[in-house]
Design a protein around this motif. Structure first.
Motif, PDB file in Angstrom:
ATOM      1  N   VAL A 167      22.116 -43.866   9.570  1.00  0.00           N
ATOM      2  CA  VAL A 167      21.174 -42.798   9.932  1.00  0.00           C
ATOM      3  C   VAL A 167      21.493 -42.246  11.312  1.00  0.00           C
ATOM      4  CG1 VAL A 167      18.764 -42.301  10.486  1.00  0.00           C
ATOM      5  CG2 VAL A 167      19.318 -43.604   8.436  1.00  0.00           C
ATOM      6  N   THR A 168      21.647 -43.132  12.304  1.00  0.00           N
ATOM      7  CA  THR A 168      21.925 -42.670  13.667  1.00  0.00           C
ATOM      8  C   THR A 168      23.269 -41.943  13.745  1.00  0.00           C
ATOM      9  OG1 THR A 168      22.800 -44.877  14.190  1.00  0.00           O
ATOM     10  CG2 THR A 168      20.516 -44.411  14.796  1.00  0.00           C
ATOM     11  N   SER A 169      24.277 -42.471  13.044  1.00  0.00           N
ATOM     12  CA  SER A 169      25.587 -41.815  13.050  1.00  0.00           C
ATOM     13  C   SER A 169      25.516 -40.449  12.368  1.00  0.00           C
ATOM     14  CB  SER A 169      26.623 -42.691  12.332  1.00  0.00           C
ATOM     15  OG  SER A 169      26.745 -43.939  12.960  1.00  0.00           O
ATOM     16  N   PHE A 170      24.798 -40.374  11.252  1.00  0.00           N
ATOM     17  CA  PHE A 170      24.671 -39.114  10.529  1.00  0.00           C
ATOM     18  C   PHE A 170      23.971 -38.067  11.388  1.00  0.00           C
ATOM     19  CE2 PHE A 170      22.201 -36.280   7.759  1.00  0.00           C
ATOM     20  CZ  PHE A 170      23.218 -35.753   6.983  1.00  0.00           C
ATOM     21  N   VAL A 171      22.851 -38.451  12.007  1.00  0.00           N
ATOM     22  CA  VAL A 171      22.076 -37.490  12.801  1.00  0.00           C
ATOM     23  C   VAL A 171      22.865 -37.037  14.016  1.00  0.00           C
ATOM     24  CG1 VAL A 171      20.023 -37.196  14.221  1.00  0.00           C
ATOM     25  CG2 VAL A 171      19.852 -38.363  12.017  1.00  0.00           C
ATOM     26  N   ILE A 172      23.395 -37.990  14.780  1.00  0.00           N
ATOM     27  CA  ILE A 172      24.068 -37.646  16.031  1.00  0.00           C
ATOM     28  C   ILE A 172      25.409 -36.968  15.774  1.00  0.00           C
ATOM     29  CG2 ILE A 172      25.067 -38.584  18.156  1.00  0.00           C
ATOM     30  CD1 ILE A 172      22.963 -40.792  18.055  1.00  0.00           C
ATOM     31  N   LEU A 173      26.228 -37.556  14.898  1.00  0.00           N
ATOM     32  CA  LEU A 173      27.573 -37.014  14.688  1.00  0.00           C
ATOM     33  C   LEU A 173      27.548 -35.681  13.953  1.00  0.00           C
ATOM     34  CD1 LEU A 173      29.618 -40.226  13.835  1.00  0.00           C
ATOM     35  CD2 LEU A 173      29.471 -39.003  16.006  1.00  0.00           C
ATOM     36  N   LEU A 174      26.633 -35.528  12.969  1.00  0.00           N
ATOM     37  CA  LEU A 174      26.549 -34.243  12.266  1.00  0.00           C
ATOM     38  C   LEU A 174      26.191 -33.119  13.220  1.00  0.00           C
ATOM     39  CD1 LEU A 174      26.517 -32.555   9.645  1.00  0.00           C
ATOM     40  CD2 LEU A 174      24.102 -33.161   9.405  1.00  0.00           C
ATOM     41  N   SER A 175      25.147 -33.332  14.020  1.00  0.00           N
ATOM     42  CA  SER A 175      24.747 -32.298  14.976  1.00  0.00           C
ATOM     43  C   SER A 175      25.821 -32.090  16.043  1.00  0.00           C
ATOM     44  CB  SER A 175      23.416 -32.670  15.628  1.00  0.00           C
ATOM     45  OG  SER A 175      23.500 -33.914  16.291  1.00  0.00           O
TER      46      SER A 175
ATOM     47  N   PHE B 240      18.797 -32.094  15.233  1.00  0.00           N
ATOM     48  CA  PHE B 240      19.073 -31.060  14.234  1.00  0.00           C
ATOM     49  C   PHE B 240      18.792 -29.662  14.792  1.00  0.00           C
ATOM     50  CE2 PHE B 240      18.245 -34.458  10.835  1.00  0.00           C
ATOM     51  CZ  PHE B 240      19.599 -34.673  10.651  1.00  0.00           C
ATOM     52  N   LEU B 241      17.710 -29.540  15.576  1.00  0.00           N
ATOM     53  CA  LEU B 241      17.393 -28.249  16.173  1.00  0.00           C
ATOM     54  C   LEU B 241      18.464 -27.816  17.170  1.00  0.00           C
ATOM     55  CD1 LEU B 241      13.531 -28.427  16.791  1.00  0.00           C
ATOM     56  CD2 LEU B 241      14.742 -26.933  15.202  1.00  0.00           C
ATOM     57  N   MET B 242      19.027 -28.781  17.901  1.00  0.00           N
ATOM     58  CA  MET B 242      20.088 -28.445  18.839  1.00  0.00           C
ATOM     59  C   MET B 242      21.311 -27.902  18.101  1.00  0.00           C
ATOM     60  SD  MET B 242      19.657 -31.666  21.419  1.00  0.00           S
ATOM     61  CE  MET B 242      21.053 -31.342  22.438  1.00  0.00           C
ATOM     62  N   ALA B 243      21.613 -28.488  16.932  1.00  0.00           N
ATOM     63  CA  ALA B 243      22.727 -27.980  16.129  1.00  0.00           C
ATOM     64  C   ALA B 243      22.426 -26.570  15.622  1.00  0.00           C
ATOM     65  CB  ALA B 243      22.987 -28.917  14.962  1.00  0.00           C
ATOM     66  N   VAL B 244      21.190 -26.340  15.182  1.00  0.00           N
ATOM     67  CA  VAL B 244      20.803 -25.007  14.691  1.00  0.00           C
ATOM     68  C   VAL B 244      20.861 -23.984  15.823  1.00  0.00           C
ATOM     69  CG1 VAL B 244      18.880 -23.664  13.759  1.00  0.00           C
ATOM     70  CG2 VAL B 244      19.386 -25.915  12.812  1.00  0.00           C
ATOM     71  N   MET B 245      20.416 -24.380  17.016  1.00  0.00           N
ATOM     72  CA  MET B 245      20.485 -23.478  18.169  1.00  0.00           C
ATOM     73  C   MET B 245      21.930 -23.152  18.530  1.00  0.00           C
ATOM     74  SD  MET B 245      17.427 -25.277  20.363  1.00  0.00           S
ATOM     75  CE  MET B 245      17.623 -24.336  21.862  1.00  0.00           C
ATOM     76  N   SER B 246      22.830 -24.110  18.353  1.00  0.00           N
ATOM     77  CA  SER B 246      24.252 -23.851  18.587  1.00  0.00           C
ATOM     78  C   SER B 246      24.790 -22.821  17.592  1.00  0.00           C
ATOM     79  CB  SER B 246      25.050 -25.147  18.472  1.00  0.00           C
ATOM     80  OG  SER B 246      24.618 -26.104  19.418  1.00  0.00           O
ATOM     81  N   LEU B 247      24.398 -22.957  16.321  1.00  0.00           N
ATOM     82  CA  LEU B 247      24.812 -21.978  15.314  1.00  0.00           C
ATOM     83  C   LEU B 247      24.252 -20.596  15.614  1.00  0.00           C
ATOM     84  CD1 LEU B 247      24.450 -24.026  11.995  1.00  0.00           C
ATOM     85  CD2 LEU B 247      26.571 -23.299  13.113  1.00  0.00           C
ATOM     86  N   ASP B 248      23.022 -20.556  16.104  1.00  0.00           N
ATOM     87  CA  ASP B 248      22.412 -19.276  16.460  1.00  0.00           C
ATOM     88  C   ASP B 248      23.210 -18.587  17.568  1.00  0.00           C
ATOM     89  OD1 ASP B 248      19.957 -17.380  16.571  1.00  0.00           O
ATOM     90  OD2 ASP B 248      20.155 -18.089  18.637  1.00  0.00           O
TER      91      ASP B 248
END
Length: 315
Positions: free
Chosen positions: A196-204, A107-115
């Motif tokens: 859970v794994t699909s949601f976390v990995i694919l969402l990010s 999730f942090l990696m996705a947030v860092m991408s948005l940043d």
């Protein structure tokens, strides 16, 4: 309910390599801890780095330190003592924290991408959208969402019945290995685990792909070749980390079930647990001039303080 209160890891058979494996993993662990701690310390020691980008990076480094600490110390003790057993409660605890921290990292990696997207694609609005308050709020949301998802998953796993073999075909308590050992009906747990794994990995991953697709388009539109090179160098380190993380985790958790061999996951998990956390500090700071300057300034202040200490005068 668990009849098998002690699990046993199915690790390496060449135990005459135990000392060498212990040394290699110990050095990798120490290098990862020290590298990530340097990022955390200089971020909070230098006021110039107390920006959303570096706050998120320091939170990422902290999670990386905690993530590898859930697995590597136990692995080192196995290499050193040869005892490959772990109690059931300790196994569940290790599984919970490893997946909880792993979800936070994604999730942090996705947030860092948005940043990075806001900084490059929306530079005029960046300061009004991203600030320290928003950064801490996003970090809190990453922790909260990960805690809810993984707690529900572990509650389901803890309710399984383990009455048969107790050999975990891995070097840590991976949830897929635990589900594989259960002698009760695991279909609902497997479905929720895959969700859970699909949601976390694919969402990010989707958020990251969208963010970097816009970043690449924006960079290619820059008129100056020097500006394009500078922008690409800023994002290239993040892209290397993303490739390592997503590549190993997609291989482990999102493969079709018929080809999902537990033994083949060990190498990919080792990259995810040992290699990537060790490379992250180097990759993130290799081309970062701000971090280099902050580190030099911090070392200069430490040397100046040491040189200004009063000396004992002998008569």
């Amino acid at each position: 309910v668990c009849v098998c209160s002690i699990f046993r890891f199915a690790l390496f058979t060449l135990w005459h390599w135990g000392s060498l494996l212990f040394l290699v993993h110990l050095l990798a662990y120490l290098a990862s801890i020290m590298g990530n701690m340097v990022i955390i310390i200089i971020t909070w020691a230098d006021h110039r780095l107390q920006t959303p980008m570096y706050v998120l990076l320091s939170a990422f480094s902290y999670c990386e330190c905690c993530f590898i600490t859930t697995v590597i110390p136990k692995l080192l003790s196995i290499f050193l003592s040869g005892r490959q057993t772990i109690p059931f409660t300790a196994c569940l605890t290790q599984a919970f924290f490893s997946f909880f921290l792993g979800a936070i990292i994604f999730f942090l990696m996705a947030v860092m991408s948005l940043d990075r997207y806001l900084a490059i694609c929306k530079p005029l609005h960046y300061a009004s959208i991203m600030n320290l308050r928003v950064s801490f709020l996003l970090i809190f949301l990453c922790y909260t969402l990960s805690f809810i998802l993984i707690t529900c998953l572990m509650l389901k796993v803890s309710q399984l019945l383990f009455c048969g073999p107790n050999i975990i075909s891995h070097f840590f308590c991976d949830i897929t290995s635990l589900i594989h050992l259960s002698c009760s009906d695991t279909r609902s747990v497997e479905m929720y685990f895959f969700f859970v794994t699909s949601f976390v990995i694919l969402l990010s991953l989707i958020v990251t792909i969208i963010a970097y697709s816009n970043i690449v388009v924006t960079i290619l539109r820059l008129p100056s070749a020097k500006e394009r090179q500078k922008a690409f160098s800023t994002c290239s380190s993040h892209l290397i980390v993303l490739s390592l993380m997503y590549g190993s985790c997609v291989f482990i958790y999102l493969k079709p079930k018929p080809v999902n061999r537990l033994d083949s996951n060990k190498e990919a998990a080792l990259v995810n647990m040992v290699v990537t956390p060790m490379l992250n500090p180097v990759i993130y700071t290799l081309r970062n001039k701000q971090v280099h300057q902050a580190l030099r300034d911090t070392l200069s202040r430490v040397r100046l303080q040491n040189s200004s200490l009063p000396l004992d005068i002998q008569v």
